[in-house]
Scaffold this motif. Structure first.
Motif, PDB file in Angstrom:
ATOM      1  N   THR A 185      38.075  38.000  39.957  1.00 35.53           N
ATOM      2  CA  THR A 185      39.054  39.059  39.748  1.00 35.53           C
ATOM      3  C   THR A 185      40.346  38.434  39.223  1.00 35.53           C
ATOM      4  O   THR A 185      40.862  37.501  39.829  1.00 35.53           O
ATOM      5  N   ASN A 187      44.237  38.340  38.739  1.00 33.46           N
ATOM      6  CA  ASN A 187      45.363  38.875  39.487  1.00 33.46           C
ATOM      7  C   ASN A 187      46.653  38.893  38.690  1.00 33.46           C
ATOM      8  O   ASN A 187      47.679  39.295  39.191  1.00 33.46           O
ATOM      9  N   THR A 188      46.630  38.411  37.456  1.00 34.21           N
ATOM     10  CA  THR A 188      47.806  38.441  36.594  1.00 34.21           C
ATOM     11  C   THR A 188      47.394  38.935  35.223  1.00 34.21           C
ATOM     12  O   THR A 188      46.223  38.905  34.858  1.00 34.21           O
TER      13      THR A 188
END
Length: 189
Positions: A185, A187-188
Motif C-alpha cells: 500500500t 502511503n504517499t
C-alpha cells in the motif's frame, strides 16, 4: 548511539558508539579498504552491520558489494553472516529479535525485480524470505522497518532499480501475501 563515520576523504567508514551520558565516543571497527555501515544493536548485545569486507563487486556494475556481519558489542569477533551474490543492506531488528534486511539478488530472476525483504535470526541462521523473492512489484524495498505492534506489517520505501535511494513510503502486509502487489500500500503521493 551507533553510527558510521568517515574521518576524511581518504578514510573508510567505520562504526562508532557514543555513550549518551558522558558523550564518550568509541571506535568499534577499524581497517582500510572496506567500509562498515548501517549498525544496529541486537537483543543479545551484539551488533549487526553491512560491510563491503567481502571484496565482491556487483555483476552488472563496478560497485562493491555489502553483506551482513555480526560483532560483539565492543567490536571484537566480527563474523560474516551473509554470503549473498550481491548486496544485503539496511538491517533492522524486529520486536521478536529477528534481523530484517533488503537483499539484492540476481538468482532465478531478471535484473529489474530483485530487491525483496529477508530475515535471519540474531546469530545469522534461518535466512528466509519475508516478502518479494518471486514478486515483480515493487522493484526495490529500502529501509524496511517493522510497524510496532502490527505482526507481519512492515514500512519502507519503494524505489526503482539503479536510482538514487528515494521513492514512496509503503506498507507491506505479509498477512495478505508474500509475493503479490496486493500486499503493498502506498502511503504517499
Amino acid at each position: 548511539i551507533l553510527y558510521s563515520f568517515k574521518n576524511n576523504s581518504t578514510d573508510d567508514y567505520h562504526i562508532y558508539e557514543m555513550n549518551i551520558a558522558d558523550e564518550k565516543i568509541t571506535q568499534l571497527t577499524f581497517g582500510s579498504g572496506h567500509s562498515d555501515i548501517e549498525p544496529k544493536y541486537l537483543p543479545n548485545g551484539k551488533i549487526v552491520f553491512s560491510s563491503n569486507r567481502c571484496v565482491q563487486t556487483v555483476d552488472c556494475w563496478i560497485t562493491p558489494v555489502t553483506n551482513l556481519y555480526i560483532m560483539d558489542g565492543d567490536g571484537h569477533n566480527v563474523i560474516r553472516v551473509g554470503y549473498d551474490q550481491v548486496h544485503t543492506t539496511y538491517p533492522t531488528v524486529t520486536s521478536d529479535g529477528r534481523i530484517i534486511y533488503t537483499r539484492w539478488d540476481y538468482n532465478d530472476r531478471t535484473q529489474m525485480y530483485i530487491q525483496g525483504i529477508f530475515q535471519m535470526n540474531p546469530d545469522g541462521t534461518n535466512q528466509t524470505e519475508v516478502f518479494g523473492n518471486n514478486a515483480n512489484f515493487p522493484t526495490t524495498l529500502l529501509h524496511i522497518r517493522e510497524v510496532p505492534g502490527e505482526s507481519g506489517i512492515y514500512m519502507g520505501i519503494a524505489s526503482g532499480h539503479h536510482v538514487y535511494q528515494q521513492g514512496k513510503v509503503v506498507l507491506v502486509d505479509t498477512n495478505i501475501d508474500r509475493e503479490s502487489k496486493d500486499a503493498v500500500t502506498f502511503n504517499t503521493l
